[in-house]
Scaffold this motif. Structure first.
Motif, mmCIF file in Angstrom:
data_model
loop_
_atom_site.group_PDB
_atom_site.id
_atom_site.type_symbol
_atom_site.label_atom_id
_atom_site.label_comp_id
_atom_site.label_asym_id
_atom_site.label_seq_id
_atom_site.Cartn_x
_atom_site.Cartn_y
_atom_site.Cartn_z
ATOM 1 N N ALA A 49 68.755 -67.308 52.606
ATOM 2 C CA ALA A 49 67.836 -68.259 53.237
ATOM 3 C C ALA A 49 66.688 -68.545 52.283
ATOM 4 O O ALA A 49 66.430 -67.780 51.355
ATOM 5 N N THR A 50 65.997 -69.645 52.542
ATOM 6 C CA THR A 50 64.870 -70.042 51.700
ATOM 7 C C THR A 50 63.718 -69.053 51.793
ATOM 8 O O THR A 50 63.077 -68.729 50.798
ATOM 9 N N ASN A 51 63.432 -68.581 53.026
ATOM 10 C CA ASN A 51 62.342 -67.625 53.229
ATOM 11 C C ASN A 51 62.657 -66.770 54.457
ATOM 12 O O ASN A 51 63.641 -66.999 55.154
ATOM 13 N N GLU A 52 61.790 -65.809 54.717
ATOM 14 C CA GLU A 52 62.026 -64.873 55.813
ATOM 15 C C GLU A 52 62.007 -65.561 57.177
ATOM 16 O O GLU A 52 62.784 -65.221 58.067
ATOM 17 N N ASP A 53 61.131 -66.542 57.360
ATOM 18 C CA ASP A 53 61.074 -67.264 58.640
ATOM 19 C C ASP A 53 62.379 -68.007 58.916
ATOM 20 O O ASP A 53 62.888 -67.997 60.038
ATOM 21 N N GLU A 54 62.924 -68.659 57.897
ATOM 22 C CA GLU A 54 64.194 -69.365 58.061
ATOM 23 C C GLU A 54 65.316 -68.371 58.370
ATOM 24 O O GLU A 54 66.157 -68.625 59.237
ATOM 25 N N ALA A 55 65.308 -67.244 57.674
ATOM 26 C CA ALA A 55 66.324 -66.217 57.921
ATOM 27 C C ALA A 55 66.237 -65.738 59.371
ATOM 28 O O ALA A 55 67.259 -65.615 60.056
ATOM 29 N N TYR A 56 65.023 -65.487 59.859
ATOM 30 C CA TYR A 56 64.842 -65.024 61.231
ATOM 31 C C TYR A 56 65.375 -66.051 62.228
ATOM 32 O O TYR A 56 66.069 -65.703 63.183
ATOM 33 N N LYS A 57 65.047 -67.309 62.006
ATOM 34 C CA LYS A 57 65.507 -68.367 62.911
ATOM 35 C C LYS A 57 67.026 -68.438 62.954
ATOM 36 O O LYS A 57 67.628 -68.589 64.022
ATOM 37 N N GLU A 58 67.676 -68.320 61.782
ATOM 38 C CA GLU A 58 69.140 -68.367 61.729
ATOM 39 C C GLU A 58 69.754 -67.170 62.453
ATOM 40 O O GLU A 58 70.718 -67.321 63.210
ATOM 41 N N VAL A 59 69.188 -65.983 62.238
ATOM 42 C CA VAL A 59 69.730 -64.790 62.882
ATOM 43 C C VAL A 59 69.509 -64.858 64.385
ATOM 44 O O VAL A 59 70.393 -64.498 65.168
ATOM 45 N N ASP A 60 68.357 -65.343 64.825
ATOM 46 C CA ASP A 60 68.106 -65.495 66.256
ATOM 47 C C ASP A 60 69.133 -66.442 66.875
ATOM 48 O O ASP A 60 69.653 -66.181 67.963
ATOM 49 N N GLU A 61 69.444 -67.518 66.181
ATOM 50 C CA GLU A 61 70.462 -68.460 66.661
ATOM 51 C C GLU A 61 71.829 -67.781 66.740
ATOM 52 O O GLU A 61 72.577 -67.985 67.697
ATOM 53 N N MET A 62 72.153 -66.966 65.743
ATOM 54 C CA MET A 62 73.417 -66.214 65.764
ATOM 55 C C MET A 62 73.486 -65.305 66.986
ATOM 56 O O MET A 62 74.533 -65.206 67.637
ATOM 57 N N CYS A 63 72.375 -64.653 67.283
ATOM 58 C CA CYS A 63 72.328 -63.764 68.446
ATOM 59 C C CYS A 63 72.551 -64.539 69.739
ATOM 60 O O CYS A 63 73.310 -64.107 70.612
ATOM 61 N N GLN A 64 71.884 -65.680 69.858
ATOM 62 C CA GLN A 64 71.998 -66.501 71.068
ATOM 63 C C GLN A 64 73.413 -67.050 71.267
ATOM 64 O O GLN A 64 73.885 -67.163 72.395
ATOM 65 N N LYS A 65 74.082 -67.391 70.157
ATOM 66 C CA LYS A 65 75.389 -68.050 70.247
ATOM 67 C C LYS A 65 76.578 -67.104 70.222
ATOM 68 O O LYS A 65 77.614 -67.411 70.815
#
Length: 82
Positions: A49-65
């Protein structure tokens, strides 16, 4: 950038946890008294990911889906730079 990710998934409070109940009963048979046993799943992986915030958002989406069911599970995301 690469980030190491750890996701801890557990059942929400009040949800029946037959696995934890079985562990408590088995430990009692071995003369160990425990209570409030919980079980958690830990998933570890690396994400680009570009930065830690983007990584967190992607992982949160993975968790939700996919990684958990938000209706019955709580999850905790830990991210660190590789």
């Amino acid at each position: 950038m690469n980030f190491d990710v750890e996701v801890k998934i557990s059942l929400k409070k009040g949800m029946l946890n037959p696995e934890a109940s079985t562990i408590e009963k088995a430990l009692a048979l071995l003369n160990y008294e425990v209570s409030n046993t919980q079980t958690i799943d830990i998933i570890k992986f690396t994400i680009d990911a570009t930065n830690e915030d983007e990584a967190y958002k992607e992982v949160d989406e993975m968790c939700q889906k996919l990684l958990c069911n938000p209706v019955i599970h709580d999850y905790e995301i830990t991210i660190s730079e590789e």
